[in-house]
Scaffold this motif. Structure first.
Motif, PDB file in Angstrom:
ATOM      1  N   MET A  81       0.829  -1.197   0.000  1.00 14.15           N
ATOM      2  CA  MET A  81       0.000   0.000   0.000  1.00 14.15           C
ATOM      3  C   MET A  81       0.867   1.252   0.000  1.00 14.15           C
ATOM      4  O   MET A  81       0.598   2.216  -0.737  1.00 14.15           O
ATOM      5  CB  MET A  81      -0.913  -0.015   1.226  1.00 14.15           C
ATOM      6  CG  MET A  81      -1.755   1.230   1.416  1.00 14.15           C
ATOM      7  SD  MET A  81      -2.777   1.118   2.898  1.00 14.15           S
ATOM      8  CE  MET A  81      -1.512   1.040   4.186  1.00 14.15           C
ATOM      9  N   LEU A  82       1.912   1.252   0.810  1.00 16.36           N
ATOM     10  CA  LEU A  82       2.810   2.412   0.882  1.00 16.36           C
ATOM     11  C   LEU A  82       3.530   2.632  -0.440  1.00 16.36           C
ATOM     12  O   LEU A  82       3.617   3.771  -0.932  1.00 16.36           O
ATOM     13  CB  LEU A  82       3.819   2.198   2.016  1.00 16.36           C
ATOM     14  CG  LEU A  82       4.880   3.285   2.206  1.00 16.36           C
ATOM     15  CD1 LEU A  82       4.214   4.616   2.552  1.00 16.36           C
ATOM     16  CD2 LEU A  82       5.862   2.887   3.294  1.00 16.36           C
ATOM     17  N   VAL A  83       4.054   1.567  -1.027  1.00 17.09           N
ATOM     18  CA  VAL A  83       4.786   1.684  -2.298  1.00 17.09           C
ATOM     19  C   VAL A  83       3.850   2.085  -3.428  1.00 17.09           C
ATOM     20  O   VAL A  83       4.186   2.933  -4.268  1.00 17.09           O
ATOM     21  CB  VAL A  83       5.504   0.357  -2.611  1.00 17.09           C
ATOM     22  CG1 VAL A  83       6.047   0.363  -4.028  1.00 17.09           C
ATOM     23  CG2 VAL A  83       6.635   0.114  -1.622  1.00 17.09           C
ATOM     24  N   SER A  84       2.658   1.508  -3.452  1.00 16.62           N
ATOM     25  CA  SER A  84       1.723   1.782  -4.542  1.00 16.62           C
ATOM     26  C   SER A  84       1.242   3.224  -4.533  1.00 16.62           C
ATOM     27  O   SER A  84       0.864   3.761  -5.585  1.00 16.62           O
ATOM     28  CB  SER A  84       0.518   0.835  -4.452  1.00 16.62           C
ATOM     29  OG  SER A  84       0.931  -0.505  -4.600  1.00 16.62           O
ATOM     30  N   SER A  85       1.244   3.865  -3.371  1.00 17.70           N
ATOM     31  CA  SER A  85       0.830   5.266  -3.308  1.00 17.70           C
ATOM     32  C   SER A  85       1.810   6.186  -4.007  1.00 17.70           C
ATOM     33  O   SER A  85       1.488   7.346  -4.272  1.00 17.70           O
ATOM     34  CB  SER A  85       0.672   5.701  -1.849  1.00 17.70           C
ATOM     35  OG  SER A  85       1.932   5.684  -1.179  1.00 17.70           O
ATOM     36  N   THR A  86       3.009   5.684  -4.334  1.00 17.37           N
ATOM     37  CA  THR A  86       4.007   6.485  -5.040  1.00 17.37           C
ATOM     38  C   THR A  86       4.119   6.097  -6.518  1.00 17.37           C
ATOM     39  O   THR A  86       4.977   6.635  -7.224  1.00 17.37           O
ATOM     40  CB  THR A  86       5.389   6.321  -4.377  1.00 17.37           C
ATOM     41  OG1 THR A  86       5.835   4.963  -4.524  1.00 17.37           O
ATOM     42  CG2 THR A  86       5.329   6.674  -2.908  1.00 17.37           C
ATOM     43  N   ASN A  87       3.280   5.160  -6.957  1.00 21.82           N
ATOM     44  CA  ASN A  87       3.353   4.664  -8.327  1.00 21.82           C
ATOM     45  C   ASN A  87       2.113   5.068  -9.129  1.00 21.82           C
ATOM     46  O   ASN A  87       1.086   5.457  -8.567  1.00 21.82           O
ATOM     47  CB  ASN A  87       3.501   3.136  -8.343  1.00 21.82           C
ATOM     48  CG  ASN A  87       4.844   2.688  -7.792  1.00 21.82           C
ATOM     49  OD1 ASN A  87       5.856   3.375  -7.970  1.00 21.82           O
ATOM     50  ND2 ASN A  87       4.864   1.549  -7.118  1.00 21.82           N
ATOM     51  N   SER A  88       2.212   4.928 -10.439  1.00 20.28           N
ATOM     52  CA  SER A  88       1.091   5.195 -11.319  1.00 20.28           C
ATOM     53  C   SER A  88       0.188   3.966 -11.407  1.00 20.28           C
ATOM     54  O   SER A  88       0.517   2.893 -10.894  1.00 20.28           O
ATOM     55  CB  SER A  88       1.592   5.571 -12.719  1.00 20.28           C
ATOM     56  OG  SER A  88       2.303   4.475 -13.304  1.00 20.28           O
ATOM     57  N   THR A  89      -0.944   4.121 -12.060  1.00 24.40           N
ATOM     58  CA  THR A  89      -1.884   3.004 -12.190  1.00 24.40           C
ATOM     59  C   THR A  89      -1.247   1.824 -12.909  1.00 24.40           C
ATOM     60  O   THR A  89      -1.406   0.670 -12.486  1.00 24.40           O
ATOM     61  CB  THR A  89      -3.140   3.466 -12.957  1.00 24.40           C
ATOM     62  OG1 THR A  89      -3.795   4.483 -12.199  1.00 24.40           O
ATOM     63  CG2 THR A  89      -4.102   2.307 -13.173  1.00 24.40           C
ATOM     64  N   ARG A  90      -0.518   2.097 -13.984  1.00 24.40           N
ATOM     65  CA  ARG A  90       0.113   1.014 -14.735  1.00 24.40           C
ATOM     66  C   ARG A  90       1.119   0.274 -13.865  1.00 24.40           C
ATOM     67  O   ARG A  90       1.203  -0.957 -13.898  1.00 24.40           O
ATOM     68  CB  ARG A  90       0.804   1.571 -15.982  1.00 24.40           C
ATOM     69  CG  ARG A  90       1.573   0.521 -16.783  1.00 24.40           C
ATOM     70  CD  ARG A  90       2.209   1.107 -18.018  1.00 24.40           C
ATOM     71  NE  ARG A  90       1.205   1.558 -18.971  1.00 24.40           N
ATOM     72  CZ  ARG A  90       1.500   2.096 -20.164  1.00 24.40           C
ATOM     73  NH1 ARG A  90       2.780   2.265 -20.523  1.00 24.40           N
ATOM     74  NH2 ARG A  90       0.533   2.458 -20.988  1.00 24.40           N
ATOM     75  N   ALA A 120      -5.127   7.258  -0.976  1.00 24.73           N
ATOM     76  CA  ALA A 120      -6.266   7.515  -0.096  1.00 24.73           C
ATOM     77  C   ALA A 120      -6.376   6.443   0.979  1.00 24.73           C
ATOM     78  O   ALA A 120      -6.666   6.745   2.146  1.00 24.73           O
ATOM     79  CB  ALA A 120      -7.549   7.575  -0.930  1.00 24.73           C
ATOM     80  N   VAL A 121      -6.142   5.191   0.614  1.00 24.68           N
ATOM     81  CA  VAL A 121      -6.176   4.107   1.599  1.00 24.68           C
ATOM     82  C   VAL A 121      -5.072   4.292   2.635  1.00 24.68           C
ATOM     83  O   VAL A 121      -5.273   4.058   3.838  1.00 24.68           O
ATOM     84  CB  VAL A 121      -6.039   2.739   0.889  1.00 24.68           C
ATOM     85  CG1 VAL A 121      -5.896   1.620   1.910  1.00 24.68           C
ATOM     86  CG2 VAL A 121      -7.238   2.490  -0.004  1.00 24.68           C
ATOM     87  N   LEU A 122      -3.890   4.723   2.184  1.00 25.17           N
ATOM     88  CA  LEU A 122      -2.778   4.971   3.108  1.00 25.17           C
ATOM     89  C   LEU A 122      -3.125   6.072   4.098  1.00 25.17           C
ATOM     90  O   LEU A 122      -2.921   5.925   5.312  1.00 25.17           O
ATOM     91  CB  LEU A 122      -1.528   5.340   2.309  1.00 25.17           C
ATOM     92  CG  LEU A 122      -0.295   5.754   3.126  1.00 25.17           C
ATOM     93  CD1 LEU A 122       0.183   4.599   3.994  1.00 25.17           C
ATOM     94  CD2 LEU A 122       0.811   6.243   2.215  1.00 25.17           C
ATOM     95  N   LEU A 123      -3.662   7.174   3.604  1.00 24.71           N
ATOM     96  CA  LEU A 123      -4.031   8.287   4.486  1.00 24.71           C
ATOM     97  C   LEU A 123      -5.143   7.887   5.448  1.00 24.71           C
ATOM     98  O   LEU A 123      -5.184   8.353   6.592  1.00 24.71           O
ATOM     99  CB  LEU A 123      -4.461   9.493   3.644  1.00 24.71           C
ATOM    100  CG  LEU A 123      -3.365  10.125   2.770  1.00 24.71           C
ATOM    101  CD1 LEU A 123      -3.953  11.256   1.928  1.00 24.71           C
ATOM    102  CD2 LEU A 123      -2.220  10.642   3.627  1.00 24.71           C
ATOM    103  N   THR A 124      -6.037   7.022   5.001  1.00 29.06           N
ATOM    104  CA  THR A 124      -7.115   6.547   5.869  1.00 29.06           C
ATOM    105  C   THR A 124      -6.592   5.625   6.962  1.00 29.06           C
ATOM    106  O   THR A 124      -7.107   5.618   8.086  1.00 29.06           O
ATOM    107  CB  THR A 124      -8.181   5.817   5.032  1.00 29.06           C
ATOM    108  OG1 THR A 124      -8.651   6.683   4.003  1.00 29.06           O
ATOM    109  CG2 THR A 124      -9.358   5.384   5.896  1.00 29.06           C
TER     110      THR A 124
END
Length: 272
Positions: free
Chosen positions: A31-40, A244-248
């Motif tokens: 979740m943390l890593v994905s918040s810094t990546n694009s959708t692809r 958004a999930v990370l911030l939540t």
């Protein structure tokens, strides 16, 4: 001096716990890593940090009112936690300290109420708050969650370890019942209050169904509702969604880390 032998027998247990811990932490890492990546990159299961954090944050604040959602969730979670601790602590204290023939019957009714699914009472609750003109009000989310049978039972079980002789001595010294509760009982049961606070805050912060029903205006939406709105379109930006999930998740993680020791003491004390 005698040399200590390496505890080879514990190696399988430590190995199992290590693997289990990695499996438990991996969703948080992803979740943390994905918040810094694009959708692809998210769909490609990239496991290293990317350079799209700022882009995702700008897109999130542009698409949704992040500040209002955080404020609504905070007000609901803090208000529910404070009021629940006051009401349920007094109820649990009263159920255990004061003796009455009917208290066990009332407690049994409360335990039976735990078996009723919330979906069964959701429509009557909505009609009640609609008649009270409280739709889109944060109080309509807080009020149904103030007195929960689980917290009342938690405080009642914890009160069984509270010495009754202290209460009798305080009464002899002239203290009133409210003073005994506030000045003697509450400081003694700090760990139980911490456990109840963690449980209530997490449940209130993550609550989705009832706020979704009673809060019809996006101006008072909560963070779980904001996440649901991000997935409601035809195309989902998973980088923004993961942010958004990370911030939540951050507030509940912080609350648990701060109160984890007292939480464990409060739960074990209630079980005993």
């Amino acid at each position: 001096m005698t040399s200590r032998r390496f505890p080879w027998r514990r190696v399988p247990g430590y190995a199992f716990l290590t693997v289990f811990a990695l499996f438990s932490v991996f969703p948080l890492y992803f979740m943390l890593v994905s918040s810094t990546n694009s959708t692809r990159e998210v769909l490609g299961s990239r496991l290293t940090p990317g350079g799209h954090f700022i882009d995702n944050l700008v897109a999130l604040t542009t698409q949704q009112d992040l500040g209002a959602a955080m404020i609504s969730s905070s007000l609901i979670a803090i208000g529910t936690t404070v009021l629940s601790l006051i009401v349920c602590a007094i109820a649990g204290y009263g159920f255990e300290i004061y003796h009455s023939r009917g208290k066990d019957v009332v407690m049994a009714i409360l335990m039976l109420a735990m078996m009723i699914p919330f979906a069964a009472i959701m429509i009557p609750l909505f009609r009640i708050f609609a008649q009270l003109d409280m739709v889109n009000s944060l109080f309509a989310v807080i009020i149904p969650s103030i007195a929960t049978p689980l917290l009342i039972l938690l405080f009642r079980q914890a009160s069984r370890s509270f010495p009754y002789e202290v209460i009798e001595a305080a009464r002899i010294d002239g203290l009133k019942e409210l003073s005994i509760f506030a000045r003697i009982y509450v400081p003694t049961m700090k760990s139980t209050f911490a456990a109840a606070a963690v449980i209530t805050f997490m449940a209130s912060w993550n609550n989705f169904l009832w706020p979704r029903v009673i809060l019809l205006d996006n101006a008072v939406q909560t963070m779980p509702m904001l996440i649901a709105n991000l997935t409601a379109g035809y195309v989902t930006d998973y980088g923004v969604l993961m942010l958004a999930v990370l911030l939540t998740s951050l507030p509940t993680i912080l609350i648990f880390l701060i109160l984890q020791r007292a939480f464990a003491q409060g739960i074990t004390g209630a079980i005993k």
